[in-house]
Write a protein that holds these residues in place. Structure first.
Motif, short mmCIF file in Angstrom:
data_model
loop_
_atom_site.label_atom_id
_atom_site.label_comp_id
_atom_site.label_asym_id
_atom_site.label_seq_id
_atom_site.Cartn_x
_atom_site.Cartn_y
_atom_site.Cartn_z
N TYR A 113 -5.81 -3.89 -4.90
CA TYR A 113 -5.76 -5.21 -4.29
C TYR A 113 -6.99 -5.51 -3.45
O TYR A 113 -7.49 -6.62 -3.42
CB TYR A 113 -4.49 -5.30 -3.43
CG TYR A 113 -4.19 -6.69 -2.94
CD1 TYR A 113 -3.66 -7.64 -3.82
CD2 TYR A 113 -4.46 -7.06 -1.64
CE1 TYR A 113 -3.40 -8.91 -3.39
CE2 TYR A 113 -4.21 -8.33 -1.20
CZ TYR A 113 -3.67 -9.26 -2.08
OH TYR A 113 -3.41 -10.53 -1.65
N PHE A 114 -7.48 -4.48 -2.74
CA PHE A 114 -8.52 -4.78 -1.74
C PHE A 114 -9.94 -4.46 -2.18
O PHE A 114 -10.88 -4.95 -1.58
CB PHE A 114 -8.20 -4.04 -0.43
CG PHE A 114 -7.06 -4.64 0.30
CD1 PHE A 114 -7.24 -5.82 1.02
CD2 PHE A 114 -5.80 -4.09 0.26
CE1 PHE A 114 -6.18 -6.40 1.68
CE2 PHE A 114 -4.74 -4.67 0.91
CZ PHE A 114 -4.93 -5.83 1.63
N LEU A 115 -10.10 -3.62 -3.17
CA LEU A 115 -11.48 -3.32 -3.57
C LEU A 115 -12.13 -4.59 -4.13
O LEU A 115 -11.49 -5.34 -4.87
CB LEU A 115 -11.49 -2.22 -4.63
CG LEU A 115 -11.59 -0.79 -4.12
CD1 LEU A 115 -11.87 0.14 -5.30
CD2 LEU A 115 -12.66 -0.63 -3.07
N PRO A 116 -13.38 -4.80 -3.78
CA PRO A 116 -14.06 -6.00 -4.31
C PRO A 116 -14.41 -5.81 -5.78
O PRO A 116 -15.55 -5.54 -6.13
CB PRO A 116 -15.31 -6.10 -3.42
CG PRO A 116 -15.54 -4.74 -2.92
CD PRO A 116 -14.24 -4.04 -2.86
N GLY A 168 0.97 3.90 -3.63
CA GLY A 168 0.57 3.07 -2.51
C GLY A 168 -0.94 2.99 -2.42
O GLY A 168 -1.53 1.90 -2.26
N LEU A 169 -1.57 4.14 -2.55
CA LEU A 169 -3.03 4.18 -2.47
C LEU A 169 -3.64 3.34 -3.58
O LEU A 169 -4.53 2.52 -3.34
CB LEU A 169 -3.49 5.64 -2.60
CG LEU A 169 -5.00 5.82 -2.68
CD1 LEU A 169 -5.62 5.60 -1.32
CD2 LEU A 169 -5.36 7.19 -3.21
N LEU A 174 -3.30 -0.36 -2.93
CA LEU A 174 -4.28 -0.82 -1.94
C LEU A 174 -5.66 -0.92 -2.58
O LEU A 174 -6.38 -1.90 -2.38
CB LEU A 174 -4.33 0.14 -0.75
CG LEU A 174 -3.15 0.09 0.22
CD1 LEU A 174 -3.32 1.12 1.31
CD2 LEU A 174 -3.03 -1.29 0.84
N LEU A 175 -5.99 0.09 -3.35
CA LEU A 175 -7.30 0.06 -4.00
C LEU A 175 -7.39 -1.14 -4.94
O LEU A 175 -8.37 -1.88 -4.93
CB LEU A 175 -7.49 1.35 -4.82
CG LEU A 175 -7.81 2.61 -4.02
CD1 LEU A 175 -7.83 3.83 -4.94
CD2 LEU A 175 -9.14 2.47 -3.31
N MET A 185 3.08 7.96 -2.53
CA MET A 185 1.84 7.83 -1.76
C MET A 185 0.68 7.44 -2.67
O MET A 185 -0.13 6.58 -2.33
CB MET A 185 1.51 9.15 -1.06
CG MET A 185 2.40 9.41 0.15
SD MET A 185 2.08 11.01 0.90
CE MET A 185 0.47 10.77 1.58
N ILE A 186 0.63 8.09 -3.82
CA ILE A 186 -0.47 7.79 -4.73
C ILE A 186 -0.38 6.34 -5.21
O ILE A 186 -1.38 5.62 -5.26
CB ILE A 186 -0.41 8.73 -5.97
CG1 ILE A 186 -0.50 10.19 -5.53
CG2 ILE A 186 -1.53 8.39 -6.94
CD1 ILE A 186 -1.80 10.58 -4.91
#
Lengths: 656, 478
Positions: free
Chosen positions: A647-650, A640-641, A644-645, A637-638
């Motif tokens: 890849y998607f954080l600007p 995964g988190l 996501l962070l 889970m971590i």
């Protein structure tokens, strides 16, 4: 003469076939034979009416389309009838022989569980054959052609639980496919150059295209007419069992005897002969094609007759005799003596049907024993069969005065007259063929009906003449076999019987030349005594008598002495094994190779199972991620988190 | 609006809450012999709640209690669905509990509280209400999983579920706090407005969004936040798995709709990308790993994960028609899932679970009708026309194509083909393999009837898909 009658002739057997085939269980066994016999009987009687109308009343040729099946582009495919003397003659022969055989079948197939089916097939066969002979266009001709092919397949394999029968019907079907392919190519070529499939149109245009050449392989110009005619003849070689496409016919003896009679005597095998005669306006334009026809026919006539000498199965002897006689007809075609070919076709239809049915009668009496080595002396027990078979055999060898005499003599004479390339060889072949024919015919006759009985005691006690349904057709067929020549020889051969139905170019007209020396049937008969043919035939009979009655131990010694030749004949020149090895095995090898490489390896192993294995392998791999440990789960889970962070954080705005 | 007038819209929740408390007391007082009474009361309570929801349905969006509570057509449909799906679920669960000696009123009482939590989630107007409902639901579920205290597997599963759930819960809360920090509001409507109005806080907003997404993904069971799903599905008693696999998925969908669509539609461009990753991973992992399973409950767990991947496709479209397709999917999924677990319950007998694939061998010989029922369920899950499951897949795939993600549609189709393998394998086991034993299936008539209706509804509704789709479209407001 209205279309209705023609239609009735064709449809009556078809209706009979449908009723017997689909409702056989409802109408029962006798229902099935009544309805089909009635159907074919109607066709036979109406055919006679048509025959009288066309031949005796001199009606005009009927040529009309009945029904347009489809129109596409400039081509319209129609169902239509061309009724002239040629088709009228064929109709009578086909329907009458078929009728007789239907009746005979009641006796022969008496105990067979497939009784209704058998009658249905036979009527269907008659229908297809009638469509073939009555057609006025190539498409319908092809329909009938394939129709008889299909039904013959069904009939040869009628006893579908016998492995040999299945082998034979498959063989017949495949060999005919080869022929049909050539036939179809011929039709396609006609369509391509004539833009029509209608006989009349094609024949009218043919002389205009006589000089056209085509180039199929680069640098090789072929005469269009030769190409078309040879292609069509390849079809005829399949159906009429000419070398090298003859191999199916002896095997087709696996079918019930009435079928052997129907297919080999009257109908299917004559389709090729009929077709070439029908196409005479085309063949006359190609000297090459006619030479080929002549040579193929001569080879078949002589060499197949030789094989007949060493056969022991009574039906197989008759089958090889059929091959040889078909060779005679083909020779006649090749010599441009189309009328003689058709004449021989007619007479042969009667005496060959007679011989087959006679053999069938013997087989019934012998409890389905077909080996002549276990017969002998049957004349005492089967007097009717004996006498009718004698008539048939005499007709077959061309005994003076019988039907076969006139037709065969005419053919031999025509070949003699012909100047075509190959006619010299053909003449020798057909002359030698006469001796061979006489020898094997009387070998069969003596081995079966004379000499010491060689069957076991039990069979011998139960020997008795066949029932009326068998002997009556025999008698009925024996009469024309004996006397038909007296009535038909003159008109058919020399007096323009066929009128415009058969076209012979003036320079090829051998029968026309012979007509000048023709002064009536008696003259013909007497003249024959001055020619070698009948002496050769007598020599054959005499040899048969010496070998099989007088000194019966000699044939075995001869076979031993000339072992090499004997082996060749017994192996039928190796055609069968060659085809078996080369084509059948080869095709299977190729098929199996492609199956292994294409289906098993590429499709099954790589595409289907391969992808399956990959997925399964991935599944096995991925499931290990599910370790069962809580910290792994939380870790996932971590991760995964974090992903996501990440890849998607600007990040750009964060860093910049 | 006066408080009484506002509370009017909460009548269903109030009924359910007081009813659940009553059941709790009655169950405690009347003792274990009366547990069937608890069951009956629970079912009646669910019916009453569903009736009440329809009764108070305002037919439009109504916001009460200072924006904390929303009742709109979407909420009404989802809440009614939750109650109605729970009815057969409790019915099947009852059958299982009877057979396997789980004579416990807790199953129903915890279930009722979980449903209350779901209703709250479905009507949430603020992030806080969402969180409240979610916690009520989650805590009830943790307890339910552990209900069979003597089972080590169940206890282990409950523990895992609890720890991971707490982790996810913490992340969600963290995300919510970020959003609050960036916008100064917890109200979903206000949040959307605030996001639309500002451009300089994108970093914090995205940061918060990611954490919220993790919370939602955990609840749905999307990869890589799915790890609890197989263990819990396998470890929990089947009646509980049945419950977890069906009803809360509707609530999770409601939560996604509330948070992402109501609250963060302006950030759709961001969450679309995240959901695409989750969706693709779910379809891959779910369909592929399911193939390697031998336990049918575990197989269904992975099947659920893959269905979640498909369900997300509808949300990814980020358009009302897509939401309707996703809603259609989740409703169809809950129908199929409970049917599938009901079959597992049906095959099991006293003391023995029939949770292995091989238990299905030769079912067609033992009981042709139930084999056929399972065939319908499996074909529907695999997405074979004309069953409802086909239409569910069809609609979401059409929506992602319309939304401009043809590649995604291609991946979905590809993995549904791979997925078809393990569904059809069950059919093969049932129809082509020899049974391990020849005992006929014993079942009550009610069980047969309900299960048959369950499966046949997939066929009948599948023959006329617009029927169910019309409801979904109406709820979305199309």
């Amino acid at each position: 003469m209205s279309d209705t009658i023609y239609l009735a002739i064709v449809l009556a057997p078809l209706i009979g076939a449908v009723i017997a085939g689909l409702f056989g269980r409802v109408i029962g066994r006798s229902g099935a034979h009544w309805v089909t016999i009635a159907g074919v009987g109607i066709a036979a009687i109406l055919s006679l009416v048509v025959y009288k109308h066309v031949v005796f009343d001199g009606a005009a040729v009927h040529n009309a389309a009945l029904y347009t099946w489809l129109k596409t582009g400039g081509l319209s495919i129609e169902v239509g009838f061309l009724i002239d003397r040629l088709s009228a003659t064929m109709m009578v022969v086909v329907t009458f022989v078929s009728w007789m055989i239907h009746i005979y079948t009641i006796g022969y197939m008496h105990d067979d569980p497939g009784y209704q089916r058998f009658f249905s097939y036979m009527s269907l066969f008659t229908f297809a054959m009638l469509m073939l002979v009555m057609s006025n266009n190539f498409m319908q001709l092809f329909f009938g052609w394939e129709g008889v092919g299909l039904v013959s397949y069904l009939l040869i394999g009628f006893w579908f639980k016998r492995e040999t029968a299945i082998f034979a019907n498959l063989k017949a079907f495949l060999v005919n496919r080869v022929g049909d392919f050539g036939f179809l190519l011929g039709i396609a070529a006609i369509l391509m150059y004539f833009h029509s499939l209608d006989y009349a149109t094609v024949f009218a245009m043919a002389p205009g295209l006589a000089a056209t050449t085509i180039e199929i392989f680069e640098g090789r110009e072929w005469l269009l007419m030769s190409f078309i005619c040879i292609c069509l003849f390849i079809g005829a070689m399949g159906k009429s069992a000419q070398v090298p496409l003859h191999v199916w016919l002896p095997d087709s003896m696996e079918g019930p005897t009435p079928i052997s009679a129907l297919i080999h005597a009257a109908t299917m095998v004559t389709a090729g002969i009929f077709m070439v005669a029908r196409m005479s306006p085309l063949y006359e334009l190609s000297e090459t094609a006619l030479s080929m026809v002549l040579i193929v026919g001569a080879i078949t006539a002589f060499f197949m007759g030789l094989v007949g000498l060493v056969q022991n199965d009574i039906k197989r002897v008759v089958a090889y005799s059929t091959l040889s006689q078909l060779g005679y007809m083909t020779v006649a075609l090749g010599a441009s003596a189309y009328a003689a070919a058709i004449f021989h076709l007619v007479t042969h239809a009667f005496f060959k049907a007679l011989l087959f049915l006679g053999a069938g009668s013997v087989i019934i009496a012998m409890h389905h024993e077909q080996d002549m080595r276990r017969m002998g002396g049957l004349s005492r027990y089967l007097p009717v069969t004996w006498i009718t078979c004698l008539v048939g055999s005499l007709a077959l060898i061309g005994f003076p005065g019988t039907a076969g005499f006139f037709s065969k003599d005419a053919i031999i004479e025509a070949v003699h007259e012909s100047q075509r390339f190959g006619s010299g060889f053909a003449y020798v072949a057909v002359l030698a063929g006469v001796f061979v024919t006489a020898l094997y015919s009387f070998r069969l006759f003596f081995l079966t009906f004379h000499g010491a009985p060689r069957m076991d005691h039990h069979t011998r006690e139960h020997l008795h003449e066949s029932p009326k349904v068998v002997t009556v057709p025999l008698t009925v067929l024996a009469i024309p076999s004996a006397v038909l020549g007296w009535f038909l020889a003159g008109p058919m051969l020399y007096q323009g019987y066929f009128q415009d139905a058969i076209h012979v170019a003036h320079e090829n007209d051998v029968l026309g030349e012979m007509a000048e020396g023709y002064h009536g049937t008696w003259q013909f008969l007497l003249h024959a005594f001055g020619a070698p043919v009948i002496y050769i035939a007598f020599a054959g009979v005499l040899t048969a008598w010496l070998l099989y009655l007088k000194y019966p131990h000699v044939p075995a010694q001869l076979a031993e002495r000339f072992d090499f030749l004997y082996r060749i004949l017994v192996n039928k020149y190796g055609f069968d094994s060659a085809y078996q090895k080369l084509f059948a095995e080869g095709a299977r090898r190729i098929g199996e190779g492609l199956w292994r490489a294409g289906d098993i390896t590429i499709i099954d192993d790589i595409c289907v199972n391969g992808s399956g294995h990959v997925v399964r392998w991935c599944a096995g791999l991925l499931r290990r991620l599910q370790s069962g440990f809580l910290y792994d789960y939380a870790f996932a889970m971590i991760i995964g988190l974090l992903l996501l962070l990440g890849y998607f954080l600007p990040w750009a705005s964060l860093l910049g | 609006m006066a408080l009484s007038a506002e509370l009017y819209y909460l009548i269903p929740e109030i009924i359910l809450l007081s009813g659940a408390c009553l059941v709790l007391v009655l169950d405690a007082v009347l003792g274990k012999e009366q547990w069937s009474f608890t069951y009956t009361l629970t079912q009646l309570l669910l019916l009453a709640t569903a009736g009440a929801i329809l009764f108070v349905d305002p037919g439009q969006a109504v916001t009460v209690l200072g924006g904390n509570f929303i009742l709109d057509p979407l909420g009404v449909l989802l809440k009614v669905s939750i109650c109605l799906v729970a009815l057969p679920v409790f019915f099947y669960g009852h059958d299982y509990n009877l057979e396997h000696g789980l004579h416990k009123g807790e199953y129903y009482i915890l279930g009722l509280f979980a449903i209350l939590g779901m209703l709250v989630m479905a009507s949430a107007g603020t992030l806080l209400t969402v969180y409240l409902g979610l916690e009520l639901l989650s805590l009830s579920l943790y307890a339910m999983v552990a209900m069979n205290r003597d089972s080590r597997m169940a206890s282990e599963a409950a523990m895992k579920y609890f720890v991971l759930g707490a982790l996810a819960s913490g992340m969600l809360l963290y995300g919510i706090s970020m959003l609050y920090g960036a916008t100064g509001t917890l109200q979903l409507a206000g949040l959307a407005n605030a996001i639309a109005g500002q451009t300089d806080n994108t970093l914090i907003l995205t940061f918060g969004l990611i954490f919220v997404i993790v919370g939602i993904a955990f609840k749905l069971g999307a990869v890589p936040f799915h790890m609890w799903v197989p263990d819990v599905y396998e470890g929990a008693p089947t009646s509980v798995t049945l419950f977890i696999s069906s009803v809360p998925k509707i609530a999770a969908f409601a939560m996604a709709m509330r948070v992402l669509v109501d609250g963060m539609q302006p950030l759709a461009g961001d969450w679309q990308g995240m959901l695409i990753i989750l969706s693709v991973l779910s379809m891959i992992a779910g369909n592929v790993i399911a193939i390697a399973q031998t336990n049918i409950k575990r197989m269904f767990a992975y099947s659920t994960i893959s269905h979640v991947g498909f369900l997300l496709l509808g949300i990814i479209a980020a358009r009302p028609a897509g939401y309707a397709a996703a809603m259609f999917y989740v409703l169809v999924y809950s129908l199929m899932s409970m049917g599938g677990f009901a079959m597992v319950i049906l095959l099991g007998r006293k003391g023995k679970e029939a949770d292995l694939l091989e238990d299905f061998k030769g079912l067609s010989e033992r009981s042709p009708w139930f084999a056929f029922v399972m065939l319908i369920l499996m074909f529907s899950m695999a997405g074979v026309p004309p069953f409802l499951g086909f239409w569910a897949k069809w609609f979401v795939i059409m929506e992602v194509i319309r939304a401009g993600f043809p590649m995604l549609a291609g991946i979905a189709v590809f993995f549904s083909v791979i997925g078809a393998y393990y569904y059809i394998r069950i059919i093969k086991l049932m129809y082509f393999d020899k049974p391990l034993e020849m005992k006929a299936i014993k079942s009550s008539r009610q069980m047969r009837t309900v299960l048959s209706l369950n499966a046949l509804s997939l066929l009948i509704l599948g023959l006329w898909p617009p029927l169910l789709m019309a409801l979904c479209l109406k709820a979305i407001g199309l």
